[in-house]
Design an enzyme around this catalytic site. Structure first.
Site, PDB file in Angstrom:
ATOM      1  N   LEU A  52       0.836  -1.208   0.000  1.00  0.00           N
ATOM      2  CA  LEU A  52       0.000   0.000   0.000  1.00  0.00           C
ATOM      3  C   LEU A  52       0.874   1.263   0.000  1.00  0.00           C
ATOM      4  O   LEU A  52       0.728   2.126  -0.872  1.00  0.00           O
ATOM      5  CB  LEU A  52      -0.922  -0.013   1.232  1.00  0.00           C
ATOM      6  CG  LEU A  52      -1.865   1.187   1.395  1.00  0.00           C
ATOM      7  CD1 LEU A  52      -2.878   1.253   0.247  1.00  0.00           C
ATOM      8  CD2 LEU A  52      -2.616   1.100   2.733  1.00  0.00           C
ATOM      9  N   GLY A  95      19.239  -0.980  34.082  1.00  0.00           N
ATOM     10  CA  GLY A  95      20.382  -0.075  34.186  1.00  0.00           C
ATOM     11  C   GLY A  95      21.246  -0.169  32.939  1.00  0.00           C
ATOM     12  O   GLY A  95      20.738  -0.367  31.828  1.00  0.00           O
ATOM     13  N   GLU A 150       0.788   0.620  10.109  1.00  0.00           N
ATOM     14  CA  GLU A 150      -0.663   0.353  10.174  1.00  0.00           C
ATOM     15  C   GLU A 150      -1.392   1.541  10.822  1.00  0.00           C
ATOM     16  O   GLU A 150      -2.288   1.371  11.643  1.00  0.00           O
ATOM     17  CB  GLU A 150      -0.947  -0.972  10.882  1.00  0.00           C
ATOM     18  CG  GLU A 150      -0.303  -2.137  10.134  1.00  0.00           C
ATOM     19  CD  GLU A 150      -1.087  -3.421  10.165  1.00  0.00           C
ATOM     20  OE1 GLU A 150      -2.275  -3.382  10.486  1.00  0.00           O
ATOM     21  OE2 GLU A 150      -0.489  -4.454   9.833  1.00  0.00           O
ATOM     22  N   SER A 205       0.675   8.049   5.295  1.00  0.00           N
ATOM     23  CA  SER A 205      -0.609   8.233   5.987  1.00  0.00           C
ATOM     24  C   SER A 205      -1.722   8.552   4.988  1.00  0.00           C
ATOM     25  O   SER A 205      -2.867   8.135   5.160  1.00  0.00           O
ATOM     26  CB  SER A 205      -0.492   9.376   7.001  1.00  0.00           C
ATOM     27  OG  SER A 205       0.515   9.093   7.941  1.00  0.00           O
ATOM     28  N   THR A 232      -0.180   5.690  11.969  1.00  0.00           N
ATOM     29  CA  THR A 232       0.611   6.262  13.071  1.00  0.00           C
ATOM     30  C   THR A 232      -0.319   6.581  14.246  1.00  0.00           C
ATOM     31  O   THR A 232      -1.545   6.619  14.101  1.00  0.00           O
ATOM     32  CB  THR A 232       1.301   7.567  12.625  1.00  0.00           C
ATOM     33  OG1 THR A 232       0.273   8.535  12.333  1.00  0.00           O
ATOM     34  CG2 THR A 232       2.180   7.376  11.398  1.00  0.00           C
ATOM     35  N   SER A 233       0.277   6.866  15.393  1.00  0.00           N
ATOM     36  CA  SER A 233      -0.552   7.221  16.569  1.00  0.00           C
ATOM     37  C   SER A 233      -1.404   8.445  16.269  1.00  0.00           C
ATOM     38  O   SER A 233      -2.573   8.517  16.682  1.00  0.00           O
ATOM     39  CB  SER A 233       0.346   7.487  17.781  1.00  0.00           C
ATOM     40  OG  SER A 233       0.919   6.275  18.212  1.00  0.00           O
TER      41      SER A 233
HETATM   42  C1  LIG Z   1       9.296  -1.470   9.331  1.00  0.00           C
HETATM   43  C2  LIG Z   1       8.121  -0.992   8.541  1.00  0.00           C
HETATM   44  C3  LIG Z   1       7.290  -1.933   7.933  1.00  0.00           C
HETATM   45  C4  LIG Z   1       6.199  -1.498   7.160  1.00  0.00           C
HETATM   46  N1  LIG Z   1       5.424  -2.430   6.501  1.00  0.00           N
HETATM   47  C5  LIG Z   1       4.503  -2.008   5.592  1.00  0.00           C
HETATM   48  C6  LIG Z   1       3.817  -2.944   4.758  1.00  0.00           C
HETATM   49  O1  LIG Z   1       3.988  -4.165   4.865  1.00  0.00           O
HETATM   50  N2  LIG Z   1       2.963  -2.472   3.813  1.00  0.00           N
HETATM   51  C7  LIG Z   1       2.726  -1.128   3.642  1.00  0.00           C
HETATM   52  O2  LIG Z   1       1.948  -0.786   2.770  1.00  0.00           O
HETATM   53  N3  LIG Z   1       3.350  -0.214   4.442  1.00  0.00           N
HETATM   54  C8  LIG Z   1       4.233  -0.631   5.399  1.00  0.00           C
HETATM   55  N4  LIG Z   1       4.900   0.298   6.186  1.00  0.00           N
HETATM   56  C9  LIG Z   1       4.635   1.719   5.981  1.00  0.00           C
HETATM   57  C10 LIG Z   1       3.884   2.383   7.128  1.00  0.00           C
HETATM   58  O3  LIG Z   1       2.553   1.945   7.156  1.00  0.00           O
HETATM   59  C11 LIG Z   1       4.034   3.903   6.948  1.00  0.00           C
HETATM   60  O4  LIG Z   1       5.379   4.203   7.279  1.00  0.00           O
HETATM   61  C12 LIG Z   1       3.060   4.684   7.785  1.00  0.00           C
HETATM   62  O5  LIG Z   1       1.757   4.552   7.267  1.00  0.00           O
HETATM   63  C13 LIG Z   1       3.399   6.174   7.859  1.00  0.00           C
HETATM   64  O6  LIG Z   1       3.636   6.704   6.606  1.00  0.00           O
HETATM   65  P1  LIG Z   1       4.971   7.565   6.331  1.00  0.00           P
HETATM   66  O7  LIG Z   1       6.119   6.786   6.858  1.00  0.00           O
HETATM   67  O8  LIG Z   1       4.978   7.968   4.927  1.00  0.00           O
HETATM   68  O9  LIG Z   1       4.796   8.836   7.280  1.00  0.00           O
HETATM   69  P2  LIG Z   1       3.959  10.173   6.933  1.00  0.00           P
HETATM   70  O10 LIG Z   1       2.588   9.813   6.498  1.00  0.00           O
HETATM   71  O11 LIG Z   1       4.777  11.044   6.054  1.00  0.00           O
HETATM   72  O12 LIG Z   1       3.851  10.837   8.382  1.00  0.00           O
HETATM   73  C14 LIG Z   1       4.934  11.577   8.979  1.00  0.00           C
HETATM   74  C15 LIG Z   1       4.409  12.203  10.281  1.00  0.00           C
HETATM   75  O13 LIG Z   1       3.321  13.109   9.976  1.00  0.00           O
HETATM   76  C16 LIG Z   1       2.170  12.749  10.750  1.00  0.00           C
HETATM   77  N5  LIG Z   1       0.965  13.014   9.955  1.00  0.00           N
HETATM   78  C17 LIG Z   1       0.705  12.675   8.678  1.00  0.00           C
HETATM   79  N6  LIG Z   1      -0.514  13.120   8.306  1.00  0.00           N
HETATM   80  C18 LIG Z   1      -1.046  13.727   9.398  1.00  0.00           C
HETATM   81  C19 LIG Z   1      -2.289  14.386   9.681  1.00  0.00           C
HETATM   82  N7  LIG Z   1      -3.267  14.471   8.753  1.00  0.00           N
HETATM   83  N8  LIG Z   1      -2.471  14.923  10.912  1.00  0.00           N
HETATM   84  C20 LIG Z   1      -1.508  14.800  11.863  1.00  0.00           C
HETATM   85  N9  LIG Z   1      -0.318  14.200  11.669  1.00  0.00           N
HETATM   86  C21 LIG Z   1      -0.100  13.671  10.451  1.00  0.00           C
HETATM   87  C22 LIG Z   1       2.342  11.247  11.020  1.00  0.00           C
HETATM   88  O14 LIG Z   1       1.582  10.818  12.162  1.00  0.00           O
HETATM   89  C23 LIG Z   1       3.853  11.165  11.252  1.00  0.00           C
HETATM   90  O15 LIG Z   1       4.147  11.549  12.568  1.00  0.00           O
HETATM   91  C24 LIG Z   1       5.942  -0.114   7.024  1.00  0.00           C
HETATM   92  C25 LIG Z   1       6.769   0.822   7.673  1.00  0.00           C
HETATM   93  C26 LIG Z   1       7.839   0.402   8.410  1.00  0.00           C
HETATM   94  C27 LIG Z   1       8.727   1.411   9.055  1.00  0.00           C
END
Ligand SMILES: Cc1cc2nc3c(=O)[nH]c(=O)nc-3n(C[C@H](O)[C@H](O)[C@H](O)COP(=O)(O)OP(=O)(O)OC[C@H]3O[C@@H](n4cnc5c(N)ncnc54)[C@H](O)[C@@H]3O)c2cc1C
Length: 382
Positions: A125, A338, A362, A132, A364-365
């Site tokens: 995805l 420690g 899946e 996000s 973010t918080s």
């Molecule tokens: C080890 C690992 C395994 C993964 N496995 C998979 C997988 O199997 N398949 C898959 O599809 N993806 C996978 N992911 C991707 C993961 O789901 C994404 O990293 C995640 O959805 C966040 O997207 P991003 O990293 O682009 O962060 P961004 O979306 O760029 O977010 C960056 C920051 O901005 C904040 N933010 C973004 N939009 C908003 C908003 N509207 N309001 C407030 N805050 C916001 C976020 O909370 C975060 O703090 C994986 C990631 C990791 C690190």
């Protein structure tokens, strides 16, 4: 909600704990250092039935309910989050989506292989430019006669280099979620290349990859669910998937509790075990409360799914709480250890590194707070 496990659920939990203690925990540090889990674990997970939980026995599944699935993912997470993640993705996101949305041919083609561990699935995805904001993904699938030609790239894909099939999301229509479709793409299809991502903070044993699709041609029968329904496929997979991430986090928190209590009982300072110090007991009590709260929130999701009740907001609540709790628990456990907590001969450091990603993937918080806020108010703050 009934908090008593049935005989069958208790037996599955014991089986999972024994499996994790025997096959996973003794190897977890070595796999972490080598940045690779031994792939033989997949067939073992299949043989014991953990890759077929909740899937119909007609397709090689091992049945069971969602609480049983949570019990297994908790025990696997207690052993090693990298292994837990293999199951959460190959079974939880991919096989369950095929079971729910797939045609009879798709179920017969993929489910027996995925549930036995002969094949591994991954979930494509996220893209380099859309995390996000997944509904704005840009990977494109263009119709060409009886086929689709797909181009684009996917980022951070768990099981990416191990997988035999990608549940891939691509744009077949206009902007936004209505233009997204889901495809089952075999990873040996010409034009699909994979690159493993190294240097992760945690989950080092897991094969996380970037996928590049350059004019990948698949038949129209590769569509999972009708064209334009891809975002519904993704969201339904993730709503249940978040429960298994939460259960994995409970496993991490439980491992923190057990390790910290044991260490506090044997480590002596100022002439007595540190377990007798009030401030150390505070750290242990904080971990224990988090374990219980996270587990109960997670079981509530399973209970809702098994009783056919709505569960999406409950799933967000459990995933948000359990992932933040796992990080807190691992941090508190490290404090109990420690300086020894800072080296990988002791478990706390790896637990903290593995826990950290749980608040990121899946959803973010922050995204889960927005989902819960929207459910409470009816207003989207995205
Ligand atoms: C080890 C690992 C395994 C993964 N496995 C998979 C997988 O199997 N398949 C898959 O599809 N993806 C996978 N992911 C991707 C993961 O789901 C994404 O990293 C995640 O959805 C966040 O997207 P991003 O990293 O682009 O962060 P961004 O979306 O760029 O977010 C960056 C920051 O901005 C904040 N933010 C973004 N939009 C908003 C908003 N509207 N309001 C407030 N805050 C916001 C976020 O909370 C975060 O703090 C994986 C990631 C990791 C690190």
């Amino acid at each position: 909600m009934n908090l008593e496990l049935s005989e069958e659920q208790a037996a599955v939990k014991t089986l999972a704990r024994d499996f994790a203690d025997r096959e996973i925990a003794p190897n977890a540090v070595a796999w972490d250092r080598a940045e690779s889990v031994d792939r033989a674990i997949v067939k073992k997970l299949g043989a014991v039935g953990f890759l077929g939980l909740t899937i119909d026995e007609r397709y090689g599944g091992s049945g069971g309910d969602h609480l049983a699935y949570c019990l297994v993912t908790e025990e696997l997470g207690r052993g090693d989050s990298s292994v837990r993640g293999i199951v959460s993705v190959s079974l939880g996101l991919v096989a369950k989506s095929i079971a729910h949305w797939g045609s009879e041919d798709q179920k017969r083609a993929w489910l027996p292989r995925l549930t036995s561990g002969e094949a591994v699935g991954c979930f494509g995805l996220t893209e380099p430019g859309t995390g996000s904001d997944a509904a704005n993904l840009t990977t494109r699938a263009v119709k060409d006669g009886d086929a689709f030609v797909i181009s684009g790239s996917k980022m951070f894909i768990t099981n990416g280099t191990w997988a035999d099939v990608v549940l891939l999301f691509a744009r077949t229509g206009g902007p936004g979620h209505k233009g997204v479709s889901a495809f089952l793409v075999p990873t040996d299809t010409p034009g699909l290349t994979r690159r493993e991502i190294h240097g992760k903070l945690g989950l080092r044993g897991q094969a996380t990859a970037e996928l590049v699709l350059d004019a990948v041609r698949v038949p129209a029968t590769a569509l999972l669910a009708p064209e334009g329904k891809g975002f519904s496929v993704a969201m339904s997979a993730l709503a249940k998937g978040r429960m298994s991430v939460a259960a994995g986090c409970v496993g991490i928190a439980q491992a923190c509790l057990e390790a910290a209590v044991a260490y506090a009982g044997q480590r002596e300072q100022f002439g007595t075990p540190i377990a007798g110090r009030q401030l150390v007991q505070e750290l242990l009590a904080d971990i224990a409360v988090d374990v219980d709260a996270a587990r109960l929130l997670t079981w509530r999701v399973a209970d809702h799914i098994d009783r056919g009740l709505p569960f999406a907001t409950e799933s967000s609540t459990a995933k948000l709480y359990a992932s933040e709790a796992a990080v807190r628990c691992a941090n508190n456990a490290l404090q109990v250890f420690g300086g020894y907590g800072y080296i990988d001969e002791y478990p706390a450091g790896k637990l903290l590194r593995d826990a950290r990603v749980m608040t990121l993937y899946e959803g973010t918080s922050q995204i889960h707070k927005l989902l819960i806020g929207r459910a409470l108010t009816g207003v989207s703050a995205f």
